[in-house]
Design a protein around this motif. Structure first.
Motif: not given
Length: 561
Positions: A49, A56-57, A59, A82, A89, A92
């Motif tokens: 991160t 975003d994956e 997170f 994310g 996303s 998320n």
């Protein structure tokens, strides 16, 4: 038995190779999650991160680890980060929905699940996690049918979009398994294996189905197959250990062997994890499952010295109570209930709290805790049996009778003994010394005794005796005796004379029966011969019977000597 919690929170957390990943390092992190090496996975994902802060994956999977570890607040923080990175996303949003669902905020969960599906389009990964989310808030270790159906519906939509997404197939198999739809579950597991024969997780999940069908040999075959794919696949050893415990509980002849094997398998599992605090907490879960309370108290006590996870006190309270260490149980559960977030406190916690309080002579507090357990989970009707026993011990007989009534009405475990105790409680609640005693208590008592009498496989002397005493309460006026108790006392005599009287109590009760009949013939029938005959029998069986002694004293002692 733990029928779903570990499966829903651990096996459902397995990450499968079908999902698209952006870098090998993320794949490595997901493999660590799959192996239940959560500390290792978190370390890798926290690094990702930072080094890949726009993905975003990263997170999402960090948040997913937190969900699996029951740290939903930390999970929400990761998921929101994310979304900040990518407002579209789907993963998320699915994560936020799962965290809300685990926190029992179903309205927020639904909103986020819907948003995840909308954003996902034809990418089925988010669908898979939405489906898993519906399975992650079991009550009493069981997923509610409505939640399972919601999971099945969304996962079947994903399957229609992509029938080769093994992540979806395995989650769908688990959703069916929670409802004991094993044929459908196996079909999806096999479909996943046909796509990727190297899915150790699918072999383990198949073994779990056989475990709950008590087909333990087939379970072992599947776990061995998983380990043939990956000799270091820890979850196979964990499930194998729990299968051995179930086997031991189901077959006493195998108990000692299987418990030893279970311990060995679980040690292998721990050696393959990161030996983190979370691993130790999972070990505590296993000890609860195995009923090894002595070891659990040792483990929980050691953890309480270093761990910041309050859940340790739950384990300590359970174990200490089962080990009859009530002060420790009371202290530990008080710490857990007062300091943990209310959403984390479950019905079972209040059940143990109440038991510990009652065992510590804090009956009023204990009963309140048991009532709280029932309010949180109305399937916990057994608490009324425990409440009844406490009320009875305090000589609060009417409340005891009412508690037995609730237990027998709401629980499927009630026995004839419980009906007898209910009758006994109401009988002693009746106070004839009051100006206007409550005769409905006698009616309730007689109803309970009558039920026992009708359902028992053979006549029970004590049941008939108490029905006689209830009838006699209505027959106290000797100058206007009705004989309401006569058939019951006669039946009692018939039952008890079938064999030698076993003890002094029975002899006194038999004397009571004969004395009543003596009074009946003396005052109702005016038959002195019959009266003398029965008073004589009363005195013979119980020389201290006051009615018989009074009768013969009145007659000048000429009879019955």
């Amino acid at each position: 038995m733990k029928m779903i919690s570990k499966i829903s929170k651990l096996i459902l957390g397995l990450v499968f190779v079908s999902s698209v990943v952006s870098a090998q390092s993320l794949e490595d992190a997901r493999k660590a999650i799959d192996a239940e090496q959560y500390q290792k996975a978190k370390s890798m994902l926290k690094n990702l991160t930072v080094t890949q802060a726009t993905k975003d994956e990263n997170f999402f999977y960090l948040g997913w680890v937190y969900v699996l570890q029951d740290y939903t607040d930390s999970a929400k923080t990761a998921f929101n980060k994310g979304i900040a990175v990518n407002p579209k996303s789907a993963l998320n949003y699915a994560g936020l929905g799962v965290a809300a669902f685990v926190d029992k905020d179903k309205a927020t969960a639904t909103t986020n699940f819907n948003q995840a599906v909308t954003l996902a389009g034809k990418n089925t990964t988010a669908y898979a996690y939405v489906g898993r989310g519906y399975l992650m808030a079991p009550v009493n270790d069981r997923v509610a049918p409505a939640d399972a159906e919601a999971a099945i519906a969304i996962l079947n939509k994903a399957k229609a979009l992509n029938a080769k997404d093994v992540d979806v197939l395995l989650a769908l198999g688990e959703a069916y398994r929670t409802q004991s739809k094993n044929t459908e579950a196996l079909s999806n597991y096999q479909a996943a294996l046909s796509i990727n024969p190297k899915l150790a997780s699918a072999k383990v999940a198949t073994g779990v189905i056989w475990k709950f069908a008590n087909n333990f040999e087939s379970s072992e075959t599947e776990f061995k197959a998983a380990l043939a794919i990956d000799p270091n696949y820890g979850p196979a050893y964990r499930e194998w250990a729990e299968t051995d415990v179930r086997w031991a509980l189901s077959d006493p002849k195998m108990a000692s062997v299987k418990i030893k094997e279970a311990v060995d398998q679980y040690r292998k599992y721990l050696s393959l994890t990161d030996m983190s605090e979370e691993s130790q907490l999972r070990y505590a879960d296993f000890l609860v499952y195995a009923g090894d309370w002595k070891t659990l108290q040792t483990v929980a006590t050691d953890l309480s010295k270093t761990s910041k996870n309050l859940k340790v006190y739950r384990y300590l309270a359970y174990a200490a109570y089962e080990n009859k260490d009530y002060p420790t149980a009371l202290s530990a559960m008080n710490t857990w209930i007062t300091k943990a977030e209310p959403k984390r406190v479950i019905a079972r916690d209040y059940l143990y709290y109440g038991r510990a309080q009652i065992a510590s002579q804090q009956d009023s507090l204990g009963i309140a805790s048991l009532q709280q357990a029932y309010q949180l989970d109305t399937t916990q009707a057994d608490v009324y049996s425990e409440m009844a026993k406490s009320f009875y011990a305090q000589k609060k007989y009417e409340k005891a009778g009412d508690a037995y009534h609730m237990y027998l009405t709401k629980s499927r475990k009630g026995t004839l003994n419980d009906y007898f105790r209910q009758g006994f409680s109401y009988y002693f609640a009746y106070d004839p010394s009051k100006p206007n005693p409550d005769t409905t208590l006698l009616t309730k008592a007689d109803s309970a005794f009558s039920y026992v009498e009708q359902k028992a496989s053979k006549p029970i002397g004590d049941v008939t005796l108490y029905r006689a005493r209830i009838a006699e309460y209505k027959d106290k006026d000797r100058n206007n005796i009705k004989g309401l108790a006569k058939p019951f006392y006669e039946k009692y005599i018939t039952i008890m004379t079938a064999a030698p009287l076993p003890d002094e109590r029975s002899k006194k009760n038999m004397g009571e029966a004969y004395a009543y009949l003596g009074a009946y013939y003396e005052f109702k029938e005016k038959d002195e011969a019959k009266a003398t005959e029965n008073y004589t029998k009363a005195k013979e069986v119980d020389p201290t019977n006051k009615q018989a002694l009074g009768y013969f004293s009145k007659k000048g002692g000429a009879k019955g000597k």
